[in-house]
Design a protein around this motif. Structure first.
Motif, short mmCIF file in Angstrom:
data_model
loop_
_atom_site.label_atom_id
_atom_site.label_comp_id
_atom_site.label_asym_id
_atom_site.label_seq_id
_atom_site.Cartn_x
_atom_site.Cartn_y
_atom_site.Cartn_z
N UNK A 67 -12.56 3.54 -0.97
CA UNK A 67 -11.12 3.37 -1.21
C UNK A 67 -10.35 3.54 0.10
N UNK A 68 -9.29 2.78 0.24
CA UNK A 68 -8.51 2.84 1.49
C UNK A 68 -7.68 4.11 1.55
N UNK A 69 -7.51 4.63 2.76
CA UNK A 69 -6.59 5.75 2.94
C UNK A 69 -5.37 5.29 3.75
N UNK A 70 -5.47 4.10 4.34
CA UNK A 70 -4.36 3.58 5.16
C UNK A 70 -4.14 2.11 4.80
N UNK A 71 -2.88 1.71 4.72
CA UNK A 71 -2.59 0.32 4.33
C UNK A 71 -3.09 -0.63 5.41
N UNK A 72 -3.28 -1.89 5.01
CA UNK A 72 -3.72 -2.92 5.95
C UNK A 72 -2.70 -3.10 7.08
N UNK A 73 -1.42 -3.03 6.69
CA UNK A 73 -0.35 -3.23 7.67
C UNK A 73 -0.43 -2.15 8.76
N UNK A 74 -0.59 -0.90 8.30
CA UNK A 74 -0.63 0.19 9.26
C UNK A 74 -1.93 0.13 10.10
N UNK A 75 -3.02 -0.29 9.46
CA UNK A 75 -4.30 -0.38 10.18
C UNK A 75 -4.20 -1.37 11.34
#
Lengths: 476, 138
Positions: free
Chosen positions: A402-410
């Protein structure tokens, strides 16, 4: 998620008491830390699912649960058609039967290392990956129906794979209840050139080595030892599955109105299982499942050819193939009664415990193999299903970190080329057509898979067998 | 002034948003936000065109249907799109979208979008502008 409002059953199980319109309680299988890190939206979505007609036992969230579309990703729920149970597009999602297939290679780490660069380059060349990639197979409308009816067996009949592969795929390689007629022409047209492609986003093909064994008996039954080389393929039903999801959101929105089913979130649109709309959607989901199984079968074949060209003494055999986004009919005992239920698993894996007849005979005494994928920089896990998980969670486990950081922020935090360089320094080779995609999938953008897997293990959903680490990866 | 198209944060996926002086311009910019996830728009030349027609019971659903049509049609043609001219009358949309065949060497590719969703789907007016947005599953 605020922990105070939950009833603690034990260190790894939390209950959302059935309040208001909830027909059953919510059950969250996770450590306190993971629950506290979960989005409040997970509580909302678990609650919404618990309000749907015909739900039995509980609305369940896996340790990696996060905000999804209608259901949380990492959500499980079963519905009884005899009690007005429904089938919902939110419980299956857009990438129908996305899953992980793992192959053994008969090679050890020492044997593969001298050829690793050449091997991953060859696989990258023959397995189409990334935005807009096309497979070598071109299909006509009649042929696509054969794919949707036959799944991995269709692929086998066309020469992709070995007969023994089918026994190590859920449902023996294809579901019999698939109904290609319920899939739109647009969905089929999108798939004409996409059979045998990996896709993009979090999809991958990874060469892994077994780093640690936790359960020697189960590992022996699965035929894996420390330092063995495995190949894991993560992909789904491609454009056809996406289009089924898109098409049926509209159909089921109309059905929800027609049958007066209150919808608390628009993506939870659904129809009674026994209604014409519900039957049509179920038939379409079956077609989507078969499409995904055919896809992974063709990719396995392409991978075998690539490996045999570079390392002729290798022997690629199926370990197992699990699916994530599905609705299937299964028998489960609920309140002491055997019932035929429609089990939705959105972003979670079937994980049947020992003894279930659906498990291949060789694995039946240890439970169904389960693969939980980490990131391209960390590790992944092999587990087996448990009796407890079968009783309490319809035989289900989590499917990833599961992601802990959004794609945008990554993409703002990392650059793809730097991520690849950093991984190369750790001895992991990445091949991709999209640096941006790699930045979005950077290992740091995901939750700690070890924490998630330990929670699944300690909660009793599945039992850890082995940890594997990546050596080389084709990113979609 | 904020950009005419942008993305916004969502846990597992990503939101897209278009703004415009008219509803059509907002929908057009929403489509640009969508394709900007798949490729660098500045690298796409308008060499080929696609005709799009769709309809929906309300303008929010129309925005979602419009994006899903574009995803499907671009996928069939294996194209990336960057220019969108459309008209909307009574929730009926007709459009011409332009772009070119996907070229991994040229387009700085990102991710495929599986579908536009109902999540955070809104079409509204803000400070005299039209805004159209939703979360897309990637």
């Amino acid at each position: 998620m605020e922990i105070k409002s939950l009833k603690k059953i034990n260190d790894f199980l939390w209950e959302l008491p059935p309040l208001g319109e909830m027909r059953v309680p919510g059950l969250i299988f996770a450590s306190q830390k993971l629950v506290e890190e979960m989005d409040e939206k997970v509580r909302e979505q678990v609650t919404n699912v618990a309000c749907l007609p015909g739900i039995v036992h509980a609305s369940i969230a896996m340790p990696d649960a996060h905000w999804g579309y209608g259901f949380p990703i990492g959500g499980v729920a079963a519905f009884d058609p005899e009690e007005g149970g429904i089938i919902s597009a939110g419980g299956v999602g857009f990438d129908i039967s996305c899953g992980v297939r793992t192959l053994t290679t008969g090679l050890t780490k020492d044997e593969i290392m001298p050829s690793l660069e050449r091997l991953i380059a060859k696989i990258f060349q023959v397995v189409p990956a990334g935005v807009g990639s096309e497979g070598k197979i071109r299909l006509t409308p009649a042929q696509i129906d054969d794919v949707l009816a036959g799944g991995a067996k269709w692929a086998l009949d066309k020469g992709y794979g070995l007969p023994e592969d089918l026994g190590y795929i859920e449902e023996g390689g294809y579901v019999t209840w698939a109904d290609p007629k319920q899939v739109s022409d647009l969905a089929k047209k999108r798939q004409f050139r996409e059979v045998g492609t990996l896709g993009s986003g979090n999809h991958y093909l990874e060469i892994q080595h077994v780093f640690e064994i936790y359960d020697a008996e189960a590992a022996e039954a699965l035929g894996i030892k420390k330092d063995d080389i495995l190949i894991a393929i993560h992909c789904g039903s491609r454009a056809l599955g996406h289009q089924i999801g898109t098409d049926y959101l509209v159909t089921l929105a109309q059905a929800s109105k027609k049958y007066n089913i209150p919808i608390r979130e628009r993506e939870l649109v659904c129809a009674p299982i026994n209604s014409p709309e519900g039957k049509r959607y179920f038939g379409a989901v079956g077609a989507g499942i078969n499409c995904a199984l055919a896809n992974r079968q063709v990719i396995s074949h392409l991978t075998r050819e690539a490996v045999y060209e570079i390392i002729p003494q290798a022997k690629l055999e199926m370990l197992f193939d699990v699916s994530h986004n599905t609705c299937k009919v299964e028998e489960h005992v609920v309140d002491g009664k055997k019932r035929r239920l429609y089990v939705h698993r959105k972003g979670s894996t079937r994980a049947f415990g020992p003894g279930r007849p659906e498990i291949p005979p060789g694995f039946r005494s240890i439970g169904q193999p389960v693969f939980i994928g980490g990131t391209m920089g960390t590790c992944s896990f092999i587990l087996v299903g448990t009796e407890f998980g079968t009783e309490q969670a319809f035989g289900s486990a989590c499917h990833g970190a599961g992601r802990s950081m959004s794609r945008k922020r990554a993409t703002k935090t990392w650059r793809g080329d730097t991520v690849i360089k950093d991984l190369s320094a750790k001895g992991i080779i990445i091949r991709t057509r999209s640096y941006r995609g790699v930045a979005e999938e950077a290992p740091g953008a995901y939750k700690d898979v070890v924490e998630v897997v330990n929670a699944a293990h300690q909660a009793g959903l599945a039992k850890k067998v082995a940890m594997v680490k990546p050596l080389a990866c084709v990113k979609g | 002034m904020k950009p005419w198209y942008e993305t916004f944060e969502h846990g597992a996926d990503i939101g897209i948003r278009g703004k415009g002086r008219t509803l059509e311009e907002a929908f057009s910019n929403g489509a640009k936000a969508l394709f900007a996830l798949m490729a660098d728009l500045s690298t796409i030349e308008p060499q080929k065109e696609i005709q799009v027609e769709c309809t929906a019971p309300d303008r929010e659903t129309l925005f979602m249907v419009w994006l899903n049509q574009l995803i499907a049609l671009a996928d069939i043609e294996k194209m990336v799109l960057s220019e969108f001219n459309l008209t909307i009358r009574n929730n009926n949309l007709t459009a011409v979208a332009r772009g070119e065949s996907i070229d991994p060497q040229k387009h700085d590719l990102g991710v495929e979008v599986k579908g536009a969703t109902f999540t955070m789907l809104r079409v509204f007016r803000e400070a005299g502008y039209f805004v159209a947005q939703c979360v897309v599953d990637v």
